[in-house]
Design a protein around this motif. Sequence first.
Motif, PDB file in Angstrom:
ATOM      1  N   SER A   1       0.836  -1.205   0.000  1.00 59.75           N
ATOM      2  CA  SER A   1       0.000   0.000   0.000  1.00 59.75           C
ATOM      3  C   SER A   1       0.866   1.248   0.000  1.00 59.75           C
ATOM      4  O   SER A   1       0.543   2.247  -0.657  1.00 59.75           O
ATOM      5  CB  SER A   1      -0.943   0.006   1.205  1.00 59.75           C
ATOM      6  OG  SER A   1      -0.221  -0.050   2.429  1.00 59.75           O
ATOM      7  N   GLY A   2       2.015   1.178   0.713  1.00 57.80           N
ATOM      8  CA  GLY A   2       2.943   2.300   0.700  1.00 57.80           C
ATOM      9  C   GLY A   2       3.557   2.503  -0.666  1.00 57.80           C
ATOM     10  O   GLY A   2       3.750   3.641  -1.116  1.00 57.80           O
ATOM     11  N   GLY A   3       3.862   1.402  -1.345  1.00 58.44           N
ATOM     12  CA  GLY A   3       4.416   1.490  -2.692  1.00 58.44           C
ATOM     13  C   GLY A   3       3.434   2.116  -3.663  1.00 58.44           C
ATOM     14  O   GLY A   3       3.805   2.957  -4.494  1.00 58.44           O
ATOM     15  N   ILE A   4       2.181   1.704  -3.551  1.00 66.50           N
ATOM     16  CA  ILE A   4       1.137   2.288  -4.403  1.00 66.50           C
ATOM     17  C   ILE A   4       0.996   3.777  -4.112  1.00 66.50           C
ATOM     18  O   ILE A   4       0.878   4.597  -5.027  1.00 66.50           O
ATOM     19  CB  ILE A   4      -0.208   1.563  -4.191  1.00 66.50           C
ATOM     20  CG1 ILE A   4      -0.118   0.112  -4.687  1.00 66.50           C
ATOM     21  CG2 ILE A   4      -1.339   2.297  -4.910  1.00 66.50           C
ATOM     22  CD1 ILE A   4      -1.325  -0.735  -4.342  1.00 66.50           C
ATOM     23  N   ALA A   5       1.026   4.125  -2.819  1.00 74.22           N
ATOM     24  CA  ALA A   5       0.898   5.529  -2.417  1.00 74.22           C
ATOM     25  C   ALA A   5       2.042   6.364  -2.981  1.00 74.22           C
ATOM     26  O   ALA A   5       1.840   7.484  -3.475  1.00 74.22           O
ATOM     27  CB  ALA A   5       0.871   5.638  -0.900  1.00 74.22           C
ATOM     28  N   THR A   6       3.276   5.828  -2.919  1.00 70.56           N
ATOM     29  CA  THR A   6       4.434   6.552  -3.451  1.00 70.56           C
ATOM     30  C   THR A   6       4.335   6.705  -4.960  1.00 70.56           C
ATOM     31  O   THR A   6       4.647   7.769  -5.518  1.00 70.56           O
ATOM     32  CB  THR A   6       5.736   5.815  -3.087  1.00 70.56           C
ATOM     33  OG1 THR A   6       5.797   5.633  -1.675  1.00 70.56           O
ATOM     34  CG2 THR A   6       6.955   6.613  -3.537  1.00 70.56           C
ATOM     35  N   PHE A   7       3.916   5.636  -5.613  1.00 69.20           N
ATOM     36  CA  PHE A   7       3.769   5.659  -7.070  1.00 69.20           C
ATOM     37  C   PHE A   7       2.755   6.731  -7.483  1.00 69.20           C
ATOM     38  O   PHE A   7       3.001   7.523  -8.398  1.00 69.20           O
ATOM     39  CB  PHE A   7       3.325   4.289  -7.567  1.00 69.20           C
ATOM     40  CG  PHE A   7       3.164   4.199  -9.060  1.00 69.20           C
ATOM     41  CD1 PHE A   7       4.276   4.080  -9.883  1.00 69.20           C
ATOM     42  CD2 PHE A   7       1.900   4.250  -9.640  1.00 69.20           C
ATOM     43  CE1 PHE A   7       4.133   4.010 -11.271  1.00 69.20           C
ATOM     44  CE2 PHE A   7       1.751   4.183 -11.010  1.00 69.20           C
ATOM     45  CZ  PHE A   7       2.866   4.055 -11.836  1.00 69.20           C
ATOM     46  N   ILE A   8       1.619   6.758  -6.780  1.00 65.97           N
ATOM     47  CA  ILE A   8       0.587   7.765  -7.074  1.00 65.97           C
ATOM     48  C   ILE A   8       1.110   9.165  -6.779  1.00 65.97           C
ATOM     49  O   ILE A   8       0.912  10.105  -7.568  1.00 65.97           O
ATOM     50  CB  ILE A   8      -0.686   7.485  -6.247  1.00 65.97           C
ATOM     51  CG1 ILE A   8      -1.331   6.172  -6.704  1.00 65.97           C
ATOM     52  CG2 ILE A   8      -1.681   8.643  -6.375  1.00 65.97           C
ATOM     53  CD1 ILE A   8      -2.491   5.722  -5.831  1.00 65.97           C
ATOM     54  N   ALA A   9       1.804   9.301  -5.635  1.00 63.21           N
ATOM     55  CA  ALA A   9       2.345  10.610  -5.260  1.00 63.21           C
ATOM     56  C   ALA A   9       3.317  11.126  -6.303  1.00 63.21           C
ATOM     57  O   ALA A   9       3.338  12.323  -6.620  1.00 63.21           O
ATOM     58  CB  ALA A   9       3.046  10.515  -3.904  1.00 63.21           C
ATOM     59  N   GLY A  10       4.129  10.217  -6.864  1.00 61.49           N
ATOM     60  CA  GLY A  10       5.092  10.617  -7.892  1.00 61.49           C
ATOM     61  C   GLY A  10       4.445  11.159  -9.140  1.00 61.49           C
ATOM     62  O   GLY A  10       5.071  11.912  -9.902  1.00 61.49           O
ATOM     63  N   HIS A  11       3.189  10.771  -9.380  1.00 63.03           N
ATOM     64  CA  HIS A  11       2.468  11.267 -10.550  1.00 63.03           C
ATOM     65  C   HIS A  11       1.591  12.470 -10.215  1.00 63.03           C
ATOM     66  O   HIS A  11       1.164  13.203 -11.123  1.00 63.03           O
ATOM     67  CB  HIS A  11       1.622  10.147 -11.157  1.00 63.03           C
ATOM     68  CG  HIS A  11       2.430   9.127 -11.899  1.00 63.03           C
ATOM     69  ND1 HIS A  11       3.139   8.138 -11.250  1.00 63.03           N
ATOM     70  CD2 HIS A  11       2.673   8.957 -13.229  1.00 63.03           C
ATOM     71  CE1 HIS A  11       3.764   7.398 -12.156  1.00 63.03           C
ATOM     72  NE2 HIS A  11       3.501   7.873 -13.356  1.00 63.03           N
ATOM     73  N   ILE A  12       1.296  12.659  -8.937  1.00 58.16           N
ATOM     74  CA  ILE A  12       0.532  13.849  -8.532  1.00 58.16           C
ATOM     75  C   ILE A  12       1.458  15.067  -8.457  1.00 58.16           C
ATOM     76  O   ILE A  12       1.139  16.149  -8.936  1.00 58.16           O
ATOM     77  CB  ILE A  12      -0.161  13.623  -7.172  1.00 58.16           C
ATOM     78  CG1 ILE A  12      -1.267  12.564  -7.298  1.00 58.16           C
ATOM     79  CG2 ILE A  12      -0.732  14.934  -6.630  1.00 58.16           C
ATOM     80  CD1 ILE A  12      -1.934  12.211  -5.985  1.00 58.16           C
ATOM     81  N   VAL A  13       2.620  14.857  -7.842  1.00 56.19           N
ATOM     82  CA  VAL A  13       3.580  15.955  -7.704  1.00 56.19           C
ATOM     83  C   VAL A  13       4.191  16.277  -9.061  1.00 56.19           C
ATOM     84  O   VAL A  13       4.586  15.381  -9.807  1.00 56.19           O
ATOM     85  CB  VAL A  13       4.703  15.571  -6.708  1.00 56.19           C
ATOM     86  CG1 VAL A  13       5.800  16.622  -6.718  1.00 56.19           C
ATOM     87  CG2 VAL A  13       4.134  15.423  -5.309  1.00 56.19           C
ATOM     88  N   VAL A  14       4.252  17.548  -9.358  1.00 56.48           N
ATOM     89  CA  VAL A  14       4.811  18.003 -10.634  1.00 56.48           C
ATOM     90  C   VAL A  14       5.960  18.977 -10.350  1.00 56.48           C
ATOM     91  O   VAL A  14       5.843  19.857  -9.497  1.00 56.48           O
ATOM     92  CB  VAL A  14       3.737  18.715 -11.493  1.00 56.48           C
ATOM     93  CG1 VAL A  14       4.350  19.216 -12.790  1.00 56.48           C
ATOM     94  CG2 VAL A  14       2.577  17.769 -11.785  1.00 56.48           C
ATOM     95  N   GLU A  15       7.058  18.787 -11.042  1.00 58.96           N
ATOM     96  CA  GLU A  15       8.208  19.678 -10.882  1.00 58.96           C
ATOM     97  C   GLU A  15       8.083  20.842 -11.857  1.00 58.96           C
ATOM     98  O   GLU A  15       8.010  20.649 -13.071  1.00 58.96           O
ATOM     99  CB  GLU A  15       9.508  18.913 -11.126  1.00 58.96           C
ATOM    100  CG  GLU A  15      10.750  19.689 -10.736  1.00 58.96           C
ATOM    101  CD  GLU A  15      12.014  18.849 -10.896  1.00 58.96           C
ATOM    102  OE1 GLU A  15      12.735  18.683  -9.906  1.00 58.96           O
ATOM    103  OE2 GLU A  15      12.267  18.360 -12.023  1.00 58.96           O
ATOM    104  N   ARG A  16       8.041  22.063 -11.315  1.00 52.91           N
ATOM    105  CA  ARG A  16       7.937  23.251 -12.153  1.00 52.91           C
ATOM    106  C   ARG A  16       9.295  23.572 -12.789  1.00 52.91           C
ATOM    107  O   ARG A  16      10.307  22.943 -12.467  1.00 52.91           O
ATOM    108  CB  ARG A  16       7.458  24.439 -11.317  1.00 52.91           C
ATOM    109  CG  ARG A  16       6.084  24.253 -10.667  1.00 52.91           C
ATOM    110  CD  ARG A  16       5.637  25.559 -10.023  1.00 52.91           C
ATOM    111  NE  ARG A  16       4.339  25.437  -9.351  1.00 52.91           N
ATOM    112  CZ  ARG A  16       4.192  25.299  -8.034  1.00 52.91           C
ATOM    113  NH1 ARG A  16       5.262  25.255  -7.249  1.00 52.91           N
ATOM    114  NH2 ARG A  16       2.985  25.201  -7.499  1.00 52.91           N
ATOM    115  N   ILE A  17       9.309  24.567 -13.637  1.00 59.86           N
ATOM    116  CA  ILE A  17      10.553  24.964 -14.316  1.00 59.86           C
ATOM    117  C   ILE A  17      11.611  25.391 -13.304  1.00 59.86           C
ATOM    118  O   ILE A  17      12.800  25.129 -13.475  1.00 59.86           O
ATOM    119  CB  ILE A  17      10.274  26.113 -15.316  1.00 59.86           C
ATOM    120  CG1 ILE A  17       9.327  25.626 -16.424  1.00 59.86           C
ATOM    121  CG2 ILE A  17      11.579  26.632 -15.922  1.00 59.86           C
ATOM    122  CD1 ILE A  17       8.922  26.695 -17.414  1.00 59.86           C
TER     123      ILE A  17
END
Length: 428
Positions: A352-368
């Motif tokens: 569940s933690g792995g899924i949460a991290t995976f989702i978080a990595g796609h929610i967070v966006v790195e700006r310029i």
Amino acid sequence: MKEKTFTRYEVFVITILTILQFTIILDFMVLSPLGAILMPALKITPAQFGMVVSAYAFSAGGAGLLAAGFADKFDRKKLLLFFYVGFVIGTFLCGIAPDYNFLLMARVVTGLFGGVIGSISFAIITDLFRMEVRGRVMGFIQMSFASSQVLGIPLGLYLANKWGWHSPFLLIVGVSVAVGVLIVVYLKPINAHLKVQSDRNAFQHLGKTLSRSTYLKAFAATTLLATGGFMLMPFGSAFSVNNLGLKLSQLPMLYMITGIFSMATGPIIGKLSDSVGKYTIFFWGTMLTIAVVIFYVNLGVTPLSTVIIVSILMFTGVSSRIISSSALMTAVPEPADRGAFMGINASVQQISGGIATFIAGHIVVERIDKSLANYDVLGYTVVGTMLISALMMYFIHRYVDRKTKAAAKNNAAPPVTSAAIAEGASAH
């Protein structure tokens, strides 16, 4: 003369398990502050970095499920050593990884072995320590989290800045080898649970454990408990540097001071869990964490002193949740199911933690400008899971309370110690 709470050998067991957990946790936690170094060094995106963290969690979860059926079939000392050796090998591979793909593979190997060790440790604690003192034991074990901040993470960041990001992993390997030797020489066999085993094979044992409704409720609660840390922590250093305006050189100070406070409060929280009530501490720890998370994820450029205070409060709340819930969960399984229950519980947590991290990595966006967008969305998601987990843990608390009172009513101590297991087995 007042009787000591723990014998000398029990103090050794607590100490060695704490140091062991320190190496396991540091191996995972050091990735978070290294994120700000790793991403530009390997030229990877936040989503790819999230995958590095998730790779460990997914492999750990899978290994835990496969090992759960066998967890009650062997001496826990031998099982602990087997998986610890594999963990050391995986960490060494991380320490020599030349590129992203090799590192990803190394994290999978590390997770296959390291992810099972926590469940074995908790099974050992449940075997050797009675319920009335488990909050204190968990409080000391929780010091491994704080120690990894006070000693490991600042040192890891220093080594990474001086000799490259590989060096913290090699440091962990050196410490782990020394810990392994101490376990081999001084830890006694832990095999009393073998005397009450049934004739079920490993897969039947796993299936039986998975089919109990009470256990399933506990696993569901664990699913939500894992979400918070896995969503926020992997991107903590990047958020601190690129959003809060801290310098990379200030991160060791942040982690060290926060860790010192966590080390001081861990045993206190554990003692309060035993005296005030484990669910009571969990509930108020949850409320504190929710308030701090909402404040934290909405911060802009912030002075170091303010970030330190916020981090101390956040980790106090998180520690309260971890210590109290861990102690409460140890009372759920029956003696013959402890290893399997802890193994599955750890697997559920990792997956569940792995899924949460995976989702978080796609929610967070790195700006310029390298700052992170949508970090507040993660915070609100974490708050939601915390509220639901507080309700679910209440029902776990009710079950444990009824179980303990029923045992006391029948003039039989709750079956929580290794000695009680052995005595019961010999009577048959």
